[in-house]
Every structure is written in structure tokens, then in C-alpha cells.
Design a protein around this motif. Structure first.
Motif, short mmCIF file in Angstrom:
data_model
loop_
_atom_site.label_atom_id
_atom_site.label_comp_id
_atom_site.label_asym_id
_atom_site.label_seq_id
_atom_site.Cartn_x
_atom_site.Cartn_y
_atom_site.Cartn_z
N THR A 1 0.97 -1.08 -0.04
CA THR A 1 -0.13 -0.09 -0.05
C THR A 1 0.78 1.32 -0.02
OG1 THR A 1 -0.17 -0.07 2.46
CG2 THR A 1 -1.88 -1.22 1.31
N VAL A 2 0.26 2.52 -0.33
CA VAL A 2 0.93 3.48 -0.05
C VAL A 2 1.82 3.78 1.18
CG1 VAL A 2 -0.39 4.71 -1.91
CG2 VAL A 2 -1.11 5.03 0.32
N ASP A 3 1.26 3.31 2.29
CA ASP A 3 2.07 3.37 3.25
C ASP A 3 2.92 2.23 3.68
OD1 ASP A 3 -0.12 1.74 3.99
OD2 ASP A 3 -0.72 3.15 5.76
N GLY A 4 3.14 1.44 3.12
CA GLY A 4 4.18 0.27 3.07
C GLY A 4 3.56 -0.88 3.66
N LYS A 5 2.29 -1.35 3.69
CA LYS A 5 1.61 -2.49 4.17
C LYS A 5 1.75 -3.47 2.97
CE LYS A 5 -1.67 -0.25 7.26
NZ LYS A 5 -2.98 -0.08 7.64
N ASP B 1 -6.93 1.59 3.22
CA ASP B 1 -5.84 1.39 2.58
C ASP B 1 -5.68 1.60 1.18
OD1 ASP B 1 -4.28 0.43 4.75
OD2 ASP B 1 -5.45 -1.34 5.04
N THR B 2 -4.54 2.12 0.43
CA THR B 2 -4.75 2.52 -0.77
C THR B 2 -3.55 1.72 -1.77
OG1 THR B 2 -5.75 4.56 -0.57
CG2 THR B 2 -4.52 4.22 -2.62
N LEU B 3 -3.69 1.22 -2.66
CA LEU B 3 -2.95 0.59 -3.51
C LEU B 3 -2.49 1.35 -4.82
CD1 LEU B 3 -0.75 -1.60 -4.23
CD2 LEU B 3 -2.89 -2.75 -5.45
N GLU B 4 -1.53 1.89 -4.97
CA GLU B 4 -1.15 2.72 -6.24
C GLU B 4 -0.57 1.77 -7.40
OE1 GLU B 4 0.71 7.04 -6.75
OE2 GLU B 4 2.14 5.71 -6.37
N ASP C 1 -19.16 1.67 2.23
CA ASP C 1 -18.54 1.32 3.38
C ASP C 1 -17.90 -0.16 3.76
OD1 ASP C 1 -19.79 3.62 4.51
OD2 ASP C 1 -21.25 2.90 5.69
N ASN C 2 -17.94 -1.06 2.92
CA ASN C 2 -17.43 -2.02 2.78
C ASN C 2 -16.23 -2.38 1.84
OD1 ASN C 2 -17.14 -4.84 3.92
ND2 ASN C 2 -18.19 -5.64 2.46
N VAL C 3 -15.97 -1.28 1.54
CA VAL C 3 -14.61 -1.25 0.59
C VAL C 3 -13.54 -1.56 1.44
CG1 VAL C 3 -13.06 -0.03 -0.76
CG2 VAL C 3 -15.51 0.13 -1.24
N ILE C 4 -12.50 -2.60 1.11
CA ILE C 4 -11.44 -2.91 2.01
C ILE C 4 -10.17 -2.35 1.27
CG2 ILE C 4 -12.66 -4.92 2.94
CD1 ILE C 4 -11.32 -6.62 0.85
N LEU C 5 -10.11 -2.06 -0.13
CA LEU C 5 -8.87 -1.74 -0.64
C LEU C 5 -9.28 -0.64 -1.58
CD1 LEU C 5 -5.98 -1.63 -0.68
CD2 LEU C 5 -6.19 -3.58 -2.74
N HIS C 6 -8.72 0.55 -1.81
CA HIS C 6 -8.70 1.74 -2.83
C HIS C 6 -7.69 1.41 -3.73
CE1 HIS C 6 -9.53 6.09 -3.68
NE2 HIS C 6 -10.18 5.47 -4.49
N VAL C 7 -8.08 1.24 -4.93
CA VAL C 7 -7.07 0.89 -5.87
C VAL C 7 -6.71 2.16 -6.95
CG1 VAL C 7 -5.95 -0.49 -8.00
CG2 VAL C 7 -7.01 -1.61 -5.81
N VAL C 8 -5.71 2.86 -7.07
CA VAL C 8 -5.54 3.98 -8.02
C VAL C 8 -4.44 3.82 -8.85
CG1 VAL C 8 -6.86 5.35 -6.09
CG2 VAL C 8 -4.36 5.34 -6.17
N TRP C 9 -4.49 4.84 -9.73
CA TRP C 9 -3.38 4.93 -10.51
C TRP C 9 -2.34 5.91 -10.00
CZ3 TRP C 9 -1.03 2.34 -14.25
CH2 TRP C 9 -0.09 2.88 -15.01
#
Length: 424
Positions: free
Chosen positions: A22-26, A104-107, A81-89
Motif C-alpha cells: 500500500t502507499v504506506d508500506g503495508k 488502505d490504498t494501492l497505487e 462502507d465495505n470497501v477494503i482496498l482503494h486501487v488508484v493509478w
């Protein structure tokens, strides 16, 4: 870039998903990418992930930028509300859940092959091109193209089925009435299609059933409702139809309604509304037309059923009171082809679906035997690449141009997939 490109990357795993963070290293381990949702709500349902060793089950939402979450006002929508991961460019903002915890966000950008992005941009950002893949359309292999065209044609039938369902509701689930309305519109072709449609919708189909045993009564009904008996004429046949129409109106107590006027201007005589309505009336003197249409499944049998000849008066007339050289005015095979394409095949598809049946193969066989249509879209595609010359091809190409090319839906198209993703 469009979001559907990111949807494709996620759905078909076109990125390096082995060492995600994730963007914060997870750390992120994807057990299930989820089910693609094409309706309202999160983009992928029922995904399963491990984030920093903790197992999560829920939905995935995809955006170009993280801040699009707020642009689309998802923070106000409980469906997210049940989104567990936000995937973005591209990550440009932290996203907070309703309980103020950070989502949590994945770039994706660092994990996508630059060649894939280059092929996407090459296709999507064409200048002055008729379609994005204009220069590469000829390179698509025939197997891919033919399978995609079949799928496109069935998709086109599905779209038409939605319109048919609306007609069915208005007709109180009377499939025979829907067939009548669709045939009437098809008989009018482009010039008089809407006029014939309004005529058909102005007549309760129960009346058509009751007078169908008499072709002249049907003619008087169709001509009268279309306004073609409003003028005065000394022609004996005209007077008889007008008298019949007046009697039918009194007997069944119906009104003309808001019926659009039919046009003769710039039509060849065989396409005059008088001839087409007379042919429609003759067709409906057949007993159980709807049942016969449903039971017929070959092109030759459709020609036998539908190539009717109007009443004797029209053998020597194109309009009232003006005799012409004798000709039978029998419905031609090319005209029947149009009825099949625009009315009968879509109705058979919808009727089978409503009854839990699949007749796709049967319909594909019929449409494949009908000759290729010629119009600006079809002709242009054939300049790019030779293809099978059938109505299946022409109908599918219309669907392709209007629903994919014009809307830049290249990553939802088998052709675009092959060009963008084939070698990546």
C-alpha cells in the motif's frame, strides 16, 4: 486515461501483483480479485485480501486518483462502507472511512509494465481517426474478429430486447400485439417507420384479431387510422374502404388518436405507404401469424411465410384512383430480410428469453444467411478489412461503432484487447 483501463488491469491481472505494498508500506496479498460490478456501487465485489497479514473480505473501488473518492462523493454513500482496498493509478489524498480510519490504498502505477501503458496510449489518443484502431484493424486475426462479431450481434439483440420489454408492458404482455407493432414499424422503413408505429399503437390489437379474416377490412382499418382515407376520391375501391372504416369505427368504438401522417415524397412507388400497408394487411389475414413466426427457423421458410402479395386492386395501382402497369407487388426477399433483421429475429430472441429458452444458434444461422447491409458504417469497416458478407456482420459492426468505438470503450472490446494487451 479511463477507469475502465484500470478495471481491465485489475480484472485480468495485467500487473505485477506478487510484491504489492500500500502507499504506506503495508504488504498486500490478493487471494481473490473479486467480481466485476457493472452497475452502481463498488467496482469489484467479494474480493479477498491479506493486508499486513490480516485477512479481509469485501469490495474494491478503483479510481484514476485517490481524490476521486471525494469527487464522486463516496464518503456519503453507505454502499462504499465495505470497501477494503482503494486501487488508484495515482495517490494524491488519504481517504477516510465513516469511523475516521484511513482506507488502505494501492497505487498501481509502479506495478504496470510501461509497454502496456504505451500501447494503451497509442490506441486511445489517435488524432483525426475514424476509430481508434483504424490503422491496425486489418491486423486482427479472423478467429478473434468473427467470435467478437457474434458476441456483438447477440449484445445488439439484448439491447433490442430491452425495448421490446417496454412494448410488452404497454401491450399488457400480449406478444402477438408486440409483433404487430414491430412489424408495422419495420414495414414503414426509415421514412414512414414512426408513422406506421403510431398507426399500429392507435389500434387495439383485439380489433385486428377480430377483422383479420377479411383483407379489405384490415386494409380499411390500417388506411383509415393512417389518415389515407381522409381525402375525397371517386375511386370505387377507395369509397368501399372508407365505408368499411366508418362501419368498423362505429362497431368497435375507437378513435384515430394522435397518428403521424405517412409520407410519399421521394419514395419509389413500391415503398409507397399504400403498398406497404396493403401488404401488411394481407400478411395479417394469415391465421396464427405469431405462432408461425415463432415456429419458423430457416430463412427459406421465412420467405415462404412472409413473401405475400397484396389484394387485386393493388396489382394495378400504387395509389387510389391512378391506374398503373399491372404488377403483383409481391414482397421481395430483400424487404423480408429487413423485417427479419429489425422485427422478427429480435422478437424471437426476446420471446425465447422470456420463456427460459436459448435459441442463439438458430438465430445466428438465419442472420448469417441474410445478405450484408450497406451503410456508411459498414462500408467504412470493409475498407479497413474484408470480412464475411452477411447481415450478422453488418449488424455487429453497427453495434461495435456505436457502443464501443464512439465511446472509446477499447479495453472492453476484443479488438482493443488484442491491440493493447496481446503482447504484454
Amino acid at each position: 486515461m479511463q477507469e475502465d483501463f484500470l478495471h481491465y488491469i485489475w480484472k485480468y491481472k495485467k500487473f505485477d501483483f506478487q510484491n504489492l505494498k500500500t502507499v504506506d508500506g503495508k504488504s498486500v496479498i490478493i487471494t481473490s480479485f473479486g467480481q466485476h460490478n457493472h452497475d452502481a456501487g463498488p467496482d469489484f465485489f467479494n474480493a479477498q485480501l491479506k493486508i499486513d497479514g490480516q485477512t479481509w473480505a469485501g469490495n474494491v473501488e478503483i479510481h484514476i486518483k485517490s481524490s476521486d473518492w471525494y469527487v464522486h462523493r463516496h464518503e456519503k454513500d453507505k454502499a462504499y462502507d465495505n470497501v477494503i482496498l482503494h486501487v488508484v493509478w495515482e495517490h494524491d489524498a488519504d481517504i477516510y472511512r465513516a469511523d475516521n480510519s484511513v482506507l488502505d490504498t494501492l497505487e498501481l502505477k509502479p506495478y504496470v509494465n510501461p509497454k502496456l501503458l504505451a500501447e494503451y496510449e497509442k490506441l486511445m489518443y489517435q488524432s483525426n481517426a475514424w476509430i481508434n484502431c483504424e490503422n491496425d484493424f486489418n491486423s486482427i486475426d479472423n478467429f478473434t474478429l468473427e467470435n467478437w462479431l457474434e458476441r456483438l450481434y447477440l449484445e445488439r439483440l439484448q439491447c433490442k430486447s430491452e425495448d421490446i420489454n417496454q412494448l410488452l408492458k404497454k401491450a399488457q404482455n400480449d406478444w402477438e400485439a408486440v409483433l404487430f407493432i414491430m412489424l408495422a414499424r419495420a414495414f414503414g422503413l426509415k421514412v414512414n417507420g414512426s408513422a406506421f408505429l403510431s398507426m399500429a399503437q392507435s389500434i387495439p390489437f383485439s380489433i385486428v384479431r377480430k377483422v383479420a379474416s377479411d383483407g379489405q377490412d384490415l386494409e380499411s382499418l390500417f388506411f383509415g387510422q393512417s389518415g389515407l382515407l381522409d381525402l375525397d376520391s371517386e375511386d370505387a375501391y377507395f369509397k368501399d374502404l372508407k365505408k368499411r372504416y366508418f362501419y368498423l369505427k362505429q362497431k368497435f368504438q375507437f378513435e384515430n388518436g394522435a397518428v403521424e401522417s405517412s409520407r410519399f415524397f421521394r419514395l419509389r412507388p413500391p415503398n409507397f405507404p399504400t403498398i406497404r400497408l396493403a401488404q401488411l394487411a394481407t400478411l395479417y389475414t394469415q391465421q396464427n401469424l405469431f405462432s408461425k413466426v415463432i415456429q419458423t427457423n430457416t430463412l427459406d421458410d421465412f420467405y415462404k411465410l412472409l413473401c405475400v402479395t397484396p389484394s387485386n386492386y393493388w396489382q394495378t395501382h400504387y395509389n387510389f384512383g391512378t391506374p398503373s402497369k399491372a404488377s403483383k407487388k409481391k414482397m421481395t426477399k430483400p424487404f423480408v430480410d429487413l423485417l427479419l433483421i429489425n422485427a422478427i429475429i429480435p422478437l424471437k430472441f426476446s420471446y425465447a428469453k422470456a420463456n427460459g429458452k436459448t435459441i442463439d444458434s438458430e438465430l445466428l444461422d438465419v442472420i448469417s444467411e441474410i445478405k450484408l447491409e450497406s451503410n456508411s458504417i459498414v462500408d467504412k469497416f470493409f475498407e479497413l478489412k474484408p470480412m464475411k458478407k452477411s447481415a450478422l456482420t453488418s449488424q455487429a459492426l453497427i453495434q461495435l461503432k456505436n457502443n464501443y468505438c464512439d465511446k472509446n470503450r477499447c479495453v472492453s472490446c476484443a479488438i482493443g484487447n488484442q491491440l493493447i494487451l496481446g503482447n504484454n
